[in-house]
Write a protein that holds these residues in place. Structure first.
Motif, PDB file in Angstrom:
ATOM      1  N   GLY A 353     -12.747 -24.761  -3.822  1.00  0.00           N
ATOM      2  CA  GLY A 353     -11.647 -25.089  -3.077  1.00  0.00           C
ATOM      3  C   GLY A 353     -10.477 -25.328  -4.034  1.00  0.00           C
ATOM      4  N   GLY A 354     -10.401 -25.227  -5.234  1.00  0.00           N
ATOM      5  CA  GLY A 354      -9.471 -25.777  -6.291  1.00  0.00           C
ATOM      6  C   GLY A 354      -7.932 -24.814  -6.238  1.00  0.00           C
ATOM      7  N   MET A 355      -8.061 -23.585  -5.778  1.00  0.00           N
ATOM      8  CA  MET A 355      -6.929 -22.938  -5.641  1.00  0.00           C
ATOM      9  C   MET A 355      -6.009 -23.636  -4.537  1.00  0.00           C
ATOM     10  N   ARG A 356      -6.328 -24.167  -3.379  1.00  0.00           N
ATOM     11  CA  ARG A 356      -5.667 -24.886  -2.621  1.00  0.00           C
ATOM     12  C   ARG A 356      -5.908 -26.327  -2.759  1.00  0.00           C
ATOM     13  N   LEU A 357      -6.218 -26.887  -3.912  1.00  0.00           N
ATOM     14  CA  LEU A 357      -6.013 -28.102  -4.283  1.00  0.00           C
ATOM     15  C   LEU A 357      -7.208 -29.110  -3.696  1.00  0.00           C
ATOM     16  N   GLY A 358      -8.426 -28.226  -3.270  1.00  0.00           N
ATOM     17  CA  GLY A 358      -9.502 -28.871  -2.601  1.00  0.00           C
ATOM     18  C   GLY A 358     -10.476 -29.319  -3.683  1.00  0.00           C
ATOM     19  N   GLY A 359     -11.495 -29.862  -3.470  1.00  0.00           N
ATOM     20  CA  GLY A 359     -12.617 -30.309  -3.937  1.00  0.00           C
ATOM     21  C   GLY A 359     -12.397 -31.249  -5.223  1.00  0.00           C
ATOM     22  N   CYS A 360     -13.275 -31.003  -6.253  1.00  0.00           N
ATOM     23  CA  CYS A 360     -13.224 -32.192  -7.446  1.00  0.00           C
ATOM     24  C   CYS A 360     -12.339 -31.563  -8.489  1.00  0.00           C
ATOM     25  N   VAL A 361     -11.985 -32.517  -9.594  1.00  0.00           N
ATOM     26  CA  VAL A 361     -11.163 -32.039 -10.541  1.00  0.00           C
ATOM     27  C   VAL A 361     -12.149 -32.416 -11.823  1.00  0.00           C
ATOM     28  N   SER A 362     -12.317 -31.447 -12.961  1.00  0.00           N
ATOM     29  CA  SER A 362     -13.290 -31.431 -13.849  1.00  0.00           C
ATOM     30  C   SER A 362     -12.470 -31.484 -15.330  1.00  0.00           C
ATOM     31  N   ARG A 363     -13.181 -32.490 -16.020  1.00  0.00           N
ATOM     32  CA  ARG A 363     -12.846 -32.134 -17.495  1.00  0.00           C
ATOM     33  C   ARG A 363     -12.733 -30.832 -18.157  1.00  0.00           C
TER      34      ARG A 363
END
Length: 654
Positions: A353-363
């Motif tokens: 979901g990262g493209m729409r700022l969803g889900g987690c953030v990773s190092r």
């Protein structure tokens, strides 16, 4: 799956060809003949063996891209190249009531490339050419209505794990889809060929390329594909033909690099910050053995030597709280982030979901950590898949290449953000606004303004990125640089002679050397008469290393300038206060060097503080119209920013 043979384009006649039998008497021609991929052209009148800085943008979209057209961008690639060369264009809009705004670069670019999405090139043509097969289909009717509905259907196809190409033509029109794709690809090629200045003036360079738009599970895995010269594939390899980056790289290697047809190509990664840890996940495309991992790592290193550290969807250098153990906090990591500070940490897993700022953030979404991971992988596999040169771009969907001015920003996504009140809003279903920025620029150190010279600078990673201003930065590494080198006229020649430029590995140390020495230099953006540039505040070197037990670390060193120089901003007018440095230079030796530890070093030049674009917009608005975000912006939006430039790294291997 379509085949993708190489198109052999006729080479432009040059002095080399005209000299005929006397060609061997001219060193320039003799050198060209050694490289089968070298272009044949008139030599540039200006040629600097010590290399000059050139600025460009290899990440921009025209109306050939599905997600640009629906928001009003109906420009063709030739329009984007005219803008890059200094002509004015009108900000695109799909809303007839919006005021037209003409924009122009304050200075032309040296090079550019239209990177329209390979996916749906043909579909956009069919849906917008009246009378074509599929023009009256429900899919095309929804697309032409524009807005979120128009872009979502196409966009979601790239989020499928195993997408099937849309068939707008039907059984009655065999070959129609392939013909439409190739027609659009030919138009992209033609526009780049016509924009390229092959005269001795060498005023502008245009590259042929495209964006590969894989978005599985709404995770960004996009790449830009750049061809060196006129010899390119018959059609781009897209997500439909290559469902993962390793498939893309294998296809480009087989059909271009290894095809013995004069074709040369590389890819540039971008927006790892929207990948939920997937972009640099060490899975190596499903490799099952260490030998397969090594083979995949070698392919990645060969095909993708560069990565964007910055663009209008945020900064990808580093993130506070995700720098890892053994690392001192770096306050400058708090810069143009897409996700708020309290976003969920992926840990050692990945999300979606990262493209729409969803889900987690990773190092692993951030480049500094990936560079450290590369040291560990090199120790494990014997080669480093993450030896990246650092670049930047805009990713504009307005065709406005290199349009990065904070004080005159008018958006990058057509009628989504073409007015201040829209830019300061939360955004829509498919695009963000206030958390975005004007984007960055790519810099190269090249002998001349030609395709070969600039592309080979990319290959050797002698490149840099900026957050928008035309800050120049250089980094050299060696073992014998004198402390007074910065004061020497022509110091660059000595730097090349006694060491290596950024993007390379340190040579083996001489017997008595105890620590590598680096020469780092930066020059502020001079600006224009109407808008003079802002001085530099400080110059830093960032080191990452792998210790004896396999743990990675990082540290930031201030090597020139002064964080406490007193520079600030008058928030009532956005006028910069205080003075900065026109140039900064330092010769620096690593005080903590351990010859048994793998390491990398890159430089960062930091500008005096200035107003962010959103502060400028709020300042100019009527107080009665100011939205709430002017007084309470998202936590990741700052009123004042430190623009910056990043060099590519230099690596040390024991």
């Amino acid at each position: 799956m379509w085949t993708h043979p190489v198109v052999k384009r006729p080479r432009t006649p040059s002095n080399c060809l005209l000299l005929g039998a006397l060609v061997s008497l001219w060193a320039g021609c003799e050198e060209e003949t050694l490289d089968p991929r070298a272009e044949v052209r008139v030599p540039c009148a200006q040629h600097n063996p010590q290399r000059s800085a050139y600025f460009g943008d290899l990440h921009l979209h025209t109306g050939f891209s599905f997600d640009a057209y629906v928001y009003g961008n109906h420009f063709a690639p030739e329009d984007a190249y005219r803008f890059a060369r200094g002509e004015a264009i009108v900000i695109p809009t799909a809303n007839a009531t919006d005021e037209e705004i003409a924009v122009r670069l304050d200075r032309p670019l040296d090079f550019a490339m239209v990177s329209d999405h390979a996916e749906f090139l043909g579909e956009v043509l069919l849906c917008t050419r009246e009378g074509s097969p599929g023009y009256d289909s429900p899919t095309c009717n929804a697309f032409r209505r524009g807005g979120d509905d128009g872009v979502t259907y196409f966009g979601m196809q790239t989020a499928l794990q195993d997408p099937d190409r849309l068939d707008l033509c039907g059984a009655a029109n065999p070959g129609c889809m392939e013909a439409a794709l190739k027609e659009r690809w030919q138009a992209i090629w033609q526009a780049a060929e016509e924009a390229y200045d092959r005269t001795a003036a060498c005023e502008f360079v245009s590259f042929v390329g495209y964006e590969y738009t894989a978005t599985p599970d709404v995770v960004n895995m996009h790449r830009n594909v750049i061809f060196r010269g006129s010899e390119v594939l018959v059609a781009p390899i897209s997500y439909y033909e290559a469902p993962d980056p390793y498939s893309l790289w294998r296809g480009l290697a087989a059909l271009c690099l290894d095809a013995d047809a004069g074709c040369d190509v590389l890819t540039i990664g971008h927006n790892s910050n929207l990948s939920n840890g997937n972009y640099f996940w060490p899975g190596y495309g499903g490799a099952r053995t260490e030998a397969e991992e090594r083979e995949a790592a070698a392919l990645r290193a060969r095909m993708e030597p560069l990565v964007e550290i910055f663009q209008h969807k945020g900064d990808m250098e580093c993130r506070l709280g995700l720098q890892g153990p053994g690392s001192e906090p770096d306050p400058l990591c708090d810069f143009e982030k897409q996700r708020p500070p309290d976003a969920e940490d992926c840990g050692e897993s990945v999300g979606s979901g990262g493209m729409r700022l969803g889900g987690c953030v990773s190092r692993r979404d951030f480049l500094r950590n990936t560079l450290k991971d590369g040291l560990a992988e090199e120790a494990r596999l014997g080669l480093n898949p993450y030896r990246f040169g650092i670049v930047a771009g805009t990713d504009t969907h307005n065709g406005t290449a290199g349009y990065t001015l904070e004080h005159a920003f008018h958006g990058h996504v057509g009628d989504v953000d073409n007015q201040a009140i829209k830019r300061l809003a939360p955004g829509n279903l498919t695009h963000d606004t206030i958390i975005n920025n004007p984007g960055g620029l790519m810099g190269v150190w090249a002998e001349e303004r030609s395709r070969d010279s600039i592309f080979l600078a990319m290959r050797r990673r002698e490149v840099f990125g900026t957050s928008g201003p035309r800050i120049r930065i250089r980094l050299f590494g060696g073992w014998r640089y004198s402390d007074g080198l910065c004061a020497h006229e022509g110091w660059e020649k000595d730097a090349y002679a006694s060491g290596v430029p950024m993007g390379q590995e340190l040579p083996r140390p001489p017997g008595q050397a105890t620590s590598p020495t680096f020469v780092v230099w930066a020059a502020a953006d001079e600006g224009t008469l109407e808008h003079p540039g802002v001085g530099l505040q400080r110059l830093q070197i960032i080191k990452g290393w792998l210790d004896a037990v396999g743990e990675t670390h990082e540290r930031v060193f201030d090597v020139a300038g002064d964080e406490g120089n007193g520079a600030s901003v008058d928030l009532a007018t956005c006028a910069p206060l205080g003075s900065g440095e026109e140039t900064l230079c330092a010769v620096w030796s690593d005080p903590d060097f351990d010859p048994s530890e793998r390491a990398f070093y890159y430089a960062r030049a930091v500008q005096n503080p200035t107003c962010r674009w959103s502060t400028w917009d709020c300042l100019r608005m009527d107080s009665a119209l100011r939205p709430a975000t002017c007084d309470e912006p998202p936590s990741q939006v700052k009123p004042v920013i430190h623009e910056r430039a990043w060099s590519s790294p230099i690596w040390y291997t024991p």
